[in-house]
Design a protein around this motif. Structure first.
Motif, PDB file in Angstrom:
ATOM      1  N   LYS A   1       4.057  19.595 -57.853  1.00  0.00           N
ATOM      2  CA  LYS A   1       4.402  19.254 -56.382  1.00  0.00           C
ATOM      3  C   LYS A   1       3.594  20.387 -55.526  1.00  0.00           C
ATOM      4  O   LYS A   1       3.121  19.756 -54.396  1.00  0.00           O
TER       5      LYS A   1
ATOM      6  N   HIS B   1      13.885  17.461 -57.527  1.00  0.00           N
ATOM      7  CA  HIS B   1      13.058  16.714 -58.116  1.00  0.00           C
ATOM      8  C   HIS B   1      13.799  15.696 -59.116  1.00  0.00           C
ATOM      9  O   HIS B   1      14.957  15.854 -59.132  1.00  0.00           O
TER      10      HIS B   1
ATOM     11  N   LYS C   1       0.025  18.768 -55.498  1.00  0.00           N
ATOM     12  CA  LYS C   1      -0.063  17.446 -54.921  1.00  0.00           C
ATOM     13  C   LYS C   1      -0.693  17.453 -53.661  1.00  0.00           C
ATOM     14  O   LYS C   1      -0.440  18.314 -52.550  1.00  0.00           O
TER      15      LYS C   1
END
Length: 249
Positions: free
Chosen positions: A241, A119, A244
């Motif tokens: 994440k 990240h 998403k």
């Protein structure tokens, strides 16, 4: 809820909501009143929203809404009741993401994990801020979690303050990462001056709505104010994440 525009159920059933604003038509709202309020400053963009007669106006990185006749301006959030999405915050996230990309990593002080980068978080930081210092003292823990930390310099006291001069000294040091660590420990960093992005980054932070430090900008453009411990941040990033939506082919 504070600063929230609640859209009536009749609008919802009429299907006026969309995930994103629709393209603006040839017709534009009357800008007379808002131009006066902005002292002649020109909006960055004007876009017709999914709500008939309501336009999205971007001014200095901020989102507001304007009626077609230009008489009413609304500063707040639009919620899509069907998806429970905050359309206004999603839009602000897009603007932050684009603004951060435009800065470029070469204009940041970056701390990169030795292993794989899972990240990337961009942080508006102040040299003297207590929680900024606490966060930096745990840098090894953040990078161990696979988080790349990219600093943008945001001296809270403003241009030409003591923190501003410390930020300039860090940027102008031969080793910015080392100088940042020393400064965050309260150690002296040799005062140097050079061409630097500190003023520009401070102004960018103000434009994007930074009100305190640290302010974290996630890869999605979402802004998280305040200190977040390494493990908690890693968990938050992993959940974001996973949530998403997959890219469309």
């Amino acid at each position: 809820m504070r600063k929230i525009i609640l859209i009536a159920a009749a609008l919802y059933s009429a299907g006026v909501f969309a995930a994103d604003p629709v393209p603006a038509s040839a017709k534009q709202p009357d800008m007379t009143h808002i131009q006066t309020a902005l002292n002649g400053a020109k909006p960055d963009s004007i876009t017709l929203t999914a709500i008939p007669g309501l336009y999205e106006v971007i001014v200095g990185g901020q989102v507001l809404y304007l009626s077609e006749d230009g008489r009413f301006a609304v500063q707040g959030d639009i919620l899509d009741l069907s998806s429970r999405a905050n359309l206004s915050e999603n839009r602000r996230g897009e603007l932050r993401e684009k603004a951060i990309e435009a800065v470029g990593e070469s204009n940041m002080v970056v701390f990169t994990p030795e292993g794989a980068v899972k990240h990337t978080v961009t942080i508006f930081t102040d040299i003297d801020c207590g929680y900024c210092r606490k966060m930096h003292s745990q840098m090894a823990d953040y990078t161990k979690e696979g988080i790349k930390i990219r600093y943008l310099l945001f001296p809270r006291e403003g241009i030409n303050s003591e923190s501003y001069h410390k930020a300039v000294a860090v940027w102008c040091a031969d080793n910015r990462q080392e100088a940042m660590t020393k400064a965050k420990r309260g150690e002296n960093v040799e005062r140097k001056t050079c061409d630097n992005p500190v003023k520009a980054q401070y102004e960018l932070g103000q434009k994007l709505g930074v009100r305190g430090t640290p302010s974290l900008i996630l890869e999605s453009g979402e802004m998280i104010p305040g200190y977040v411990p390494p493990t908690q941040l890693a968990q938050m990033l992993a959940e974001n994440k996973a949530a998403k939506p997959a890219a469309q082919p």
